[in-house]
Design a protein around this motif. Structure first.
Motif, short mmCIF file in Angstrom:
data_model
loop_
_atom_site.label_atom_id
_atom_site.label_comp_id
_atom_site.label_asym_id
_atom_site.label_seq_id
_atom_site.Cartn_x
_atom_site.Cartn_y
_atom_site.Cartn_z
N GLN A 42 0.84 -1.20 0.00
CA GLN A 42 0.00 0.00 0.00
C GLN A 42 0.87 1.25 0.00
OE1 GLN A 42 -3.48 -0.12 0.04
NE2 GLN A 42 -3.23 -2.31 -0.29
N TRP A 43 1.55 1.47 -1.08
CA TRP A 43 2.52 2.57 -1.07
C TRP A 43 1.89 3.94 -0.98
CZ3 TRP A 43 2.64 6.13 -5.04
CH2 TRP A 43 1.97 5.77 -6.20
N ARG A 44 0.69 4.08 -1.53
CA ARG A 44 0.01 5.38 -1.42
C ARG A 44 -0.30 5.72 0.03
NH1 ARG A 44 -1.65 7.77 -6.06
NH2 ARG A 44 -1.66 6.39 -7.89
N ARG A 45 -0.79 4.70 0.71
CA ARG A 45 -1.10 4.90 2.14
C ARG A 45 0.17 5.16 2.94
NH1 ARG A 45 -6.56 3.01 2.96
NH2 ARG A 45 -7.09 1.58 1.27
N ALA A 46 1.21 4.45 2.56
CA ALA A 46 2.49 4.63 3.26
C ALA A 46 2.97 6.07 3.12
CB ALA A 46 3.53 3.67 2.69
N LEU A 47 2.85 6.57 1.92
CA LEU A 47 3.29 7.93 1.63
C LEU A 47 2.44 8.94 2.41
CD1 LEU A 47 5.59 8.76 -0.19
CD2 LEU A 47 3.92 9.39 -1.93
N LYS A 48 1.15 8.65 2.42
CA LYS A 48 0.22 9.54 3.12
C LYS A 48 0.52 9.58 4.62
CE LYS A 48 -4.69 10.23 3.40
NZ LYS A 48 -5.88 9.38 3.47
N ALA A 49 0.81 8.40 5.15
CA ALA A 49 1.15 8.31 6.57
C ALA A 49 2.43 9.09 6.86
CB ALA A 49 1.31 6.86 7.00
N PHE A 50 3.36 8.99 5.93
CA PHE A 50 4.63 9.68 6.10
C PHE A 50 4.42 11.20 6.13
CE2 PHE A 50 8.70 11.38 4.42
CZ PHE A 50 9.53 10.89 5.41
N GLU A 51 3.55 11.65 5.21
CA GLU A 51 3.24 13.09 5.17
C GLU A 51 2.53 13.55 6.42
OE1 GLU A 51 1.18 13.30 1.48
OE2 GLU A 51 3.06 13.20 0.33
N GLN A 52 1.60 12.71 6.86
CA GLN A 52 0.84 13.03 8.08
C GLN A 52 1.78 13.15 9.28
OE1 GLN A 52 -2.21 10.17 8.98
NE2 GLN A 52 -2.66 11.11 10.97
N MET A 53 2.72 12.27 9.28
CA MET A 53 3.70 12.25 10.36
C MET A 53 4.45 13.57 10.43
SD MET A 53 6.86 9.63 10.47
CE MET A 53 8.30 9.99 11.43
N GLN A 54 4.89 14.02 9.28
CA GLN A 54 5.63 15.28 9.25
C GLN A 54 4.74 16.47 9.57
OE1 GLN A 54 7.36 14.48 5.41
NE2 GLN A 54 9.41 14.64 6.29
N ALA A 55 3.49 16.37 9.06
CA ALA A 55 2.54 17.45 9.34
C ALA A 55 2.28 17.58 10.83
CB ALA A 55 1.23 17.19 8.59
N GLN A 56 2.40 16.45 11.54
CA GLN A 56 2.15 16.48 12.99
C GLN A 56 3.40 16.84 13.77
OE1 GLN A 56 0.10 13.11 14.53
NE2 GLN A 56 -1.78 13.62 13.44
N GLY A 57 4.41 17.20 13.05
CA GLY A 57 5.62 17.62 13.74
C GLY A 57 6.44 16.47 14.29
N CYS A 58 6.17 15.29 13.77
CA CYS A 58 6.93 14.13 14.20
C CYS A 58 7.99 13.87 13.14
CB CYS A 58 6.00 12.95 14.35
SG CYS A 58 6.81 11.47 14.91
N HIS A 59 9.24 13.92 13.55
CA HIS A 59 10.31 13.83 12.56
C HIS A 59 10.75 12.40 12.30
CE1 HIS A 59 10.52 18.10 12.33
NE2 HIS A 59 10.54 18.17 13.65
N PRO A 60 10.96 12.10 11.04
CA PRO A 60 11.42 10.76 10.69
C PRO A 60 12.81 10.49 11.24
CG PRO A 60 11.35 12.17 8.73
CD PRO A 60 10.82 12.96 9.84
N ASP A 61 13.05 9.24 11.59
CA ASP A 61 14.42 8.92 12.05
C ASP A 61 15.03 7.83 11.18
OD1 ASP A 61 12.98 6.74 12.86
OD2 ASP A 61 13.23 7.09 15.00
#
Length: 258
Positions: A239-258
């Motif tokens: 589900q790469w679209r969902r994965a991407l969306k989750a990734f964007e949501q994560m950043q939008a929430q101020g949660c930084h990727p590690d």
RNA sequence: GGCUAGUAAAAUGUCC
């Protein structure tokens, strides 16, 4: 300070030595803590249970479970009754070293001595088996815990759910999650993270998604581990679209990727 | 005879 005490002819006693050892632990000077212990013995100062508890801590931090067990033997040989925390700390040493069977031996010793294990004791054992993927053994401990009337807490359940995840038993994880609910034990972010990881591991991205939504309605804020689990579940499900969306949501929430 | 000093510990992901 110790030098000053010496120069003034003030003798160190078991309290000062124990406190000193603990300071060494806090400063991560584990070798020094051992030196202090040796010096204490050299000066003919007799360690007591507090000293031994601290010494066990030294070995926990060093990851030396054998040494921790030896200290426990020493305590017993001296006819001193070890406390719950003494046994629990030794079990925690075995847990950290990936030695569930050794942890179990200490647990049995504890029971033989008539010392009542605490929730922490059981949870450390559950965690030890969980790490090794021995979820059935972990469940056995959990049943023991219930049988002996020990209260389960959120950490106990999180450990169990994580054990299910490692063993690939996502359905069991869900069962435990609802059991937890029945016991009025409130899940926290770690519980949800473990649960989401279990769903992900089992290839159930829909379930992972569902719990991701649920945790937020429960007022539980996702962290980078949550997103990592969620994205991994989408990845496994293609589900790469969902994965991407989750990734964007994560950043939008101020949660930084590690 | 009373009071007073010192100690903890258990749960989560991905990649490597």
């Amino acid at each position: 300070l110790v030098a000053e005490m010496r120069s003034k002819g003030i003798e160190c006693n078991v309290h000062t030595y124990s406190a000193l050892m603990n300071v060494c632990i806090k400063a991560n000077e584990l070798e020094l803590a051992q030196d202090v212990y040796k010096q204490m013995l050299d000066e003919g100062c007799t360690p007591n249970l507090v000293t031994y508890n601290i010494l066990i801590d030294v070995y926990v931090k060093k990851g030396q479970w054998e040494e921790a067990v030896k200290v426990l033997d020493t305590i017993e040989k001296q006819g001193v009754q070890a406390e719950v925390r003494t046994y629990t700390t030794v079990i925690s040493a075995c847990n950290k070293s990936g030695q569930p069977e050794q942890a179990l031996k200490v647990y049995e010793k504890m029971l033989n001595a008539g010392v009542k294990p605490s929730a922490t004791t059981y949870t450390a054992l559950i965690s030890a088996y969980g790490k090794k993927g021995q979820v059935e053994k972990a469940l056995g401990i959990f049943k023991d815990m219930i049988r002996r009337g020990c209260e389960r807490n959120v950490i106990t359940y999180s450990s169990l759910i994580s054990a299910c995840e490692k063993a690939g038993r996502w359905e069991m994880a869900l069962e435990l999650f609802s059991k937890m609910h029945k016991e009025n034990c409130k899940p926290n972010v770690v519980t949800y993270n473990s649960l989401i990881a279990a769903c992900s591991h089992g290839g159930h991205w829909e379930k992972a998604s569902e719990f991701f939504e649920q945790m937020q309605t429960q007022g539980c804020k996702p962290d980078s581990i949550t997103y990592s689990g969620l994205i991994t579940s989408f990845e496994r499900g293609g589900q790469w679209r969902r994965a991407l969306k989750a990734f964007e949501q994560m950043q939008a929430q101020g949660c930084h990727p590690d």
